[in-house]
Write an enzyme that holds these catalytic residues in place. Structure first.
Site, PDB file in Angstrom:
ATOM      1  N   GLU A 265       2.200   1.847  -3.416  1.00  0.00           N
ATOM      2  CA  GLU A 265       1.160   2.421  -4.290  1.00  0.00           C
ATOM      3  C   GLU A 265       1.116   3.951  -4.121  1.00  0.00           C
ATOM      4  O   GLU A 265       1.084   4.700  -5.101  1.00  0.00           O
ATOM      5  CB  GLU A 265      -0.197   1.796  -3.930  1.00  0.00           C
ATOM      6  CG  GLU A 265      -1.388   2.404  -4.644  1.00  0.00           C
ATOM      7  CD  GLU A 265      -2.523   2.737  -3.709  1.00  0.00           C
ATOM      8  OE1 GLU A 265      -2.926   3.918  -3.657  1.00  0.00           O
ATOM      9  OE2 GLU A 265      -3.021   1.816  -3.006  1.00  0.00           O
ATOM     10  N   HIS A 266       1.134   4.409  -2.861  1.00  0.00           N
ATOM     11  CA  HIS A 266       1.122   5.857  -2.608  1.00  0.00           C
ATOM     12  C   HIS A 266       2.324   6.534  -3.265  1.00  0.00           C
ATOM     13  O   HIS A 266       2.197   7.570  -3.906  1.00  0.00           O
ATOM     14  CB  HIS A 266       1.206   6.124  -1.096  1.00  0.00           C
ATOM     15  CG  HIS A 266      -0.129   6.228  -0.428  1.00  0.00           C
ATOM     16  ND1 HIS A 266      -0.523   7.358   0.225  1.00  0.00           N
ATOM     17  CD2 HIS A 266      -1.146   5.347  -0.322  1.00  0.00           C
ATOM     18  CE1 HIS A 266      -1.727   7.176   0.724  1.00  0.00           C
ATOM     19  NE2 HIS A 266      -2.140   5.956   0.406  1.00  0.00           N
TER      20      HIS A 266
ATOM     21  N   HIS B 136       0.829  -1.206   0.000  1.00  0.00           N
ATOM     22  CA  HIS B 136       0.000   0.000   0.000  1.00  0.00           C
ATOM     23  C   HIS B 136       0.868   1.263   0.000  1.00  0.00           C
ATOM     24  O   HIS B 136       0.591   2.236  -0.710  1.00  0.00           O
ATOM     25  CB  HIS B 136      -0.922  -0.055   1.226  1.00  0.00           C
ATOM     26  CG  HIS B 136      -1.710   1.192   1.468  1.00  0.00           C
ATOM     27  ND1 HIS B 136      -1.388   2.096   2.453  1.00  0.00           N
ATOM     28  CD2 HIS B 136      -2.806   1.691   0.833  1.00  0.00           C
ATOM     29  CE1 HIS B 136      -2.245   3.093   2.416  1.00  0.00           C
ATOM     30  NE2 HIS B 136      -3.117   2.885   1.456  1.00  0.00           N
TER      31      HIS B 136
ATOM     32  N   GLU C 215      -4.251   7.907   7.339  1.00  0.00           N
ATOM     33  CA  GLU C 215      -5.188   6.985   6.685  1.00  0.00           C
ATOM     34  C   GLU C 215      -5.462   5.789   7.594  1.00  0.00           C
ATOM     35  O   GLU C 215      -6.603   5.332   7.718  1.00  0.00           O
ATOM     36  CB  GLU C 215      -4.600   6.528   5.342  1.00  0.00           C
ATOM     37  CG  GLU C 215      -5.558   5.666   4.543  1.00  0.00           C
ATOM     38  CD  GLU C 215      -5.015   5.284   3.166  1.00  0.00           C
ATOM     39  OE1 GLU C 215      -4.059   5.902   2.694  1.00  0.00           O
ATOM     40  OE2 GLU C 215      -5.577   4.338   2.580  1.00  0.00           O
TER      41      GLU C 215
END
Lengths: 428, 429
Positions: B74-75, B71, B146
């Site tokens: 991905e950012h 994740h 997040e």
């Protein structure tokens, strides 16, 4: 792109839009009833829509009606209840596959449309009233639903902020009503609500799908024959929310680890150019390259999300954000600074052009979904226009720098609401 | 560059798309949908949060990486050396996004014009990682926010607590974003290691649906794709016993009515067999607990469940498969008990053939509706290709499925000794 679009006004405050587009394999019919939003009646209308969508005289229980819709190739009847300005929009929709896609050419469209009409006009009644058993269950369910609004903290913060932003206005009330009013509803209230809805609500109906539904259209409109609709509601959707004399502040503590901040800005009395507002809002906080996203989130890492949205009928701009408690004052200042930049015209021509491209593209994408096209023409009805997505895309591309500056200049800070962690919530 | 092509089609609906094996190593799937305005593209990799242990010809032995790194990667990929990727997309009007799931990461865009320019941006930025100490450090705060936001969601807590109650060792029980602590260990070096392992074109796929021309896509692939050497990637998962970890797990949050998720842990499957079991499990859940059943009617009328009651099949070929029922209830333990009773009574022959036939027809209609939607078509191609199947496998299996197949699957899928319950109670009483 649609093959056919028709919009007509029928007697008795009924408007009908029909969109045929051969690329769709399914069809959708939506029947919306529009009534003034009031705390004392909102829950009753929501319960009513739920009951109507789950039973009718031929299929008196949810179990039986679901089985019938499943037999019609998984057709789905859904209830809805939401706010548009100071009005409550409740109703039912049905979605079903096109006759040409059934196995062996079975014709299901007439049956599906009739099923929807039966739910509305031929409900399951016991001695002239809705079933007491299902009424009590639905009532409890709506109370549960209202009380569960706290589960989603972002939505909860927006809802609580809305009560301050729109204080003393009908739209401060949720379309579900309150738990207190819901608990007080009686079976008689529900029956009254049903008759009021049929006779006094403004009605907007949309048909959208891959096949010609003119015959269904006639049947649906005919179903209103025989109902006295001489005293029908004539909604005036645009009712701007007044700016408070000084900024209102609200705060609440909860066992959360991330604070939520909602800021509302009011745009005054005058009815704006809505498409200029849409572009301004997208450039300010409604796109991945917006001022709020690029600065507040990306450059300064102040918030995980920070987005702006318009409450169109209330001429109100709302910014909601998820932020660490200690960064609340800095985030607030930065959000105000970014709005000021918009008001001063502190953006490049390229930013403006790119935002227009983004917004017009998003509008044109409505062509690809039966659900989106249905909603599109309802919101055109709300605005008193009947533009196609392509026409709106052109209007968007004609928005100027001056339009954006004028749009941004109208908005003044009205309310700041913060939902923040209590002592136990920090670092959970 | 060269390519070979296969046509994947559905006999029932006439829908079809092209599967292009590009010489760069990438598989490219193009579904042209006549009359549609939008174009939806996904460029992604078979790499999700569960892939935390792997080896390639470069790493030698198996290595383990911190939770949440897929994740995080991905950012970070959204930042090029010279600018933010969103700024590039802004010039085309496309709406860009990305997601990391348990088993996949994808970079997407959707647009109603200029798809060629957007596709070029997509193909270029995903192949150009740029990680520095400074930009990796800056992202830590955003991702921590997040994670905190997710931690405030009682639904998410209910779901992950259930996975922890069912899975002893499988990384599916770990939150996709990791934890605020685990992401502290992520460095540019680790990100590059994961990138060069999983973002190899042999492990990736490009899917485009809607308003698109196949020749144009191939031309852009020829121009932008950098041929990749196959690195012999191997991923491994810890041994997972068939038993559950614990029967019942509870937590407290600020909620209205208590929330629950009841899970049935099933054995894992692969390929077409997995899709068949997935289709059977979906039908069985509807036959056991769906709103057409007397079971649902009774619990609904007793006020034990409400309209939030739903179910899903949660599975992937990466070694997990379970059936989950979720909702709100004043008495989740009683709902769970009634679920188990329902399984027991079905075992003694209470599955209804007529209900099966209705559900089969209903699911066929839902599938037709799904092929009406550009985004759904692109995503269905993507997910199926990465799982070794195609977008029409499920519908073909559904059309041929017999009642006997479903009865047989029932025995393999629903074992009451492998059921667990997760409850979220309100902490303000």
């Amino acid at each position: 792109m649609s093959d056919i679009f028709e919009h007509k006004r029928c007697p008795g405050g009924i408007t009908v839009s029909a969109i045929k587009d051969g690329k769709f394999k399914s069809n959708c019919i939506v029947i919306r009833f529009i009534v003034p939003l009031k705390e004392e009646t909102a829950s009753a209308y929501s319960i009513l829509a739920d009951i109507l969508a789950t039973s009718n005289r031929s299929y008196p229980s949810k179990e039986q009606l679901t089985e019938r819709t499943a037999e019609l190739y998984g057709s789905a009847i859904n209830a809805f209840s939401y706010r548009v300005g100071d009005y409550q929009v409740v109703g039912l929709s049905i979605i079903f596959i096109g006759d040409e896609y059934t196995i062996g050419g079975e014709v299901i469209s007439n049956t599906a449309a009739q099923l929807l009409l039966d739910c509305i006009f031929d409900p399951h009644l016991e001695d002239g009233h809705f079933s007491e058993k299902y009424f009590k269950l639905r009532k409890q369910e709506i109370v549960d639903q209202i009380e569960s609004s706290v589960n989603n903290k972002r939505q909860y913060a927006l809802w609580k902020a809305g009560q301050i932003i729109f204080e003393d206005e009908p739209c401060a009330c949720s379309a579900l009503g309150t738990a207190e009013t819901a608990k007080k509803i009686t079976l008689d209230n529900l029956t009254d609500a049903y008759h009021t809805l049929l006779s006094q609500a403004a009605v907007d109906i949309t048909f959208c799908g891959g096949q010609d539904m003119q015959n269904l259209e006639a049947e649906v409109v005919k179903a209103f024959d025989g109902i006295d609709r001489s005293n029908v509601c004539e909604p005036v959707f645009y009712s701007p929310s007044p700016l408070k004399s000084s900024t209102a502040h609200g705060e609440e503590e909860m066992d959360v680890s991330q604070a939520k901040m909602v800021m509302a800005f009011k745009g005054g009395e005058e009815k704006p150019d809505i498409y200029a507002d849409k572009v301004m809002c997208a450039m300010f906080g409604g796109s991945p390259t917006s001022k709020l996203f690029m600065n507040v989130r990306e450059k300064l890492s102040l918030c995980y999300y920070c987005a702006a949205g318009l409450v169109e009928c209330k001429n109100t701009l709302i910014v909601d954000s998820g932020v660490d408690t200690d960064k609340i004052p800095t985030a607030r200042e930065e959000i105000l600074r970014q709005l000021e930049a918009m008001q001063k015209g502190d953006f490049t021509d390229e930013e403006l052009y790119n935002t227009k491209l983004y917004v017009s593209g998003a509008f044109r994408s409505n062509y690809d979904s039966v659900g989106d096209m249905n909603s599109w023409y309802f919101y055109q009805f709300v605005r008193g226009t009947s533009y196609s997505p392509d026409q709106v895309a052109k209007l968007v591309m004609s928005v100027t720098r001056e339009d954006i500056v004028n749009s941004a200049k109208r908005f003044e800070l009205d309310t700041v609401y913060v939902l923040k962690p209590d002592e136990g919530g920090v670092g959970k | 560059m060269s390519y070979t092509k296969e046509i994947i089609s559905s006999e029932r609906t006439g829908d079809k798309y092209s599967l292009i094996h590009h010489s760069s190593g990438l598989d490219v799937l193009v579904w042209k949908m006549d009359g549609f305005t939008t174009t939806e593209a996904l460029f992604g990799t078979k790499y999700g949060s569960v892939n935390n242990r792997f080896k390639t010809v470069d790493t030698g032995d198996f290595i383990t990486v911190p939770d949440g790194i897929a994740h995080y990667l991905e950012h970070k990929l959204f930042e090029n050396e010279d600018c933010d990727v969103f700024e590039l997309y802004a010039k085309t009007g496309a709406s860009a996004n990305a997601f990391t799931s348990f088993c996949e990461t994808a970079y997407t865009f959707s647009c109603s014009e200029n798809y060629e320019e957007s596709l070029e941006i997509l193909l270029n930025f995903v192949q150009k990682p740029y990680f520095t100490d400074e930009n990796v450090e800056k992202e830590r705060g955003i991702i921590a926010q997040e994670i905190k936001m997710s931690n405030d969601s009682p639904d998410r807590a209910c779901f992950f607590n259930l996975l922890k109650a069912m899975y002893h060792n499988h990384p599916v029980k770990i939150d996709i974003a990791g934890t605020v602590e685990s992401i502290q260990e992520i460095t540019p070096e680790l990100l590059y290691k994961c990138y060069y392992t999983f973002y190899n074109l042999h492990n990736m796929v490009l899917c485009i649906a809607g308003n698109v021309e196949e020749e144009k896509v191939i031309e852009l692939c020829d121009k932008c794709l950098i041929p990749a050497e196959d690195k012999q990637l191997e991923v491994t998962f810890p041994d997972e016993p068939p038993e559950i970890v614990t029967r019942r797990v509870t937590a407290k949050y600020t909620v209205g009515t208590p929330l629950f998720s009841a899970g049935f842990k099933c054995p894992p499957f692969k390929g077409d067999e997995m899709v068949k079991m997935e289709v059977c499990a979906g039908i069985l859940l509807q036959m056991l607990f769906g709103s057409m059943t007397p079971w649902y009617k009774q619990l609904f009328e007793e006020g034990l469940i409400n309209s939030t009651f739903s179910f899903e099949v949660f599975n992937a070929e990466e070694g997990f498969f379970c059936c989950i029922c979720s909702g709100e209830s004043k008495d989740p333990d009683l709902v769970f008990e009634r679920c188990l009773q329902r399984i027991d009574s079905a075992k003694s022959g209470e599955l209804d053939r007529r209900l099966f036939e209705i559900i089969q027809k209903s699911r066929y209609g839902s599938m037709i509706r799904g092929f009406n939607n550009v985004e759904n078509c692109a995503e269905t191609m993507f997910e199926n290709h990465l799982q070794g199947t195609d977008a029409f496998t499920a519908s073909d299996i559904l059309a041929k499925l017999r009642f006997e197949d479903v009865c047989e699957a029932f025995g393999a899928l629903f074992d009451t000794s492998k059921a667990a319950l997760s409850i979220i109670y309100n902490n303000v009483e």
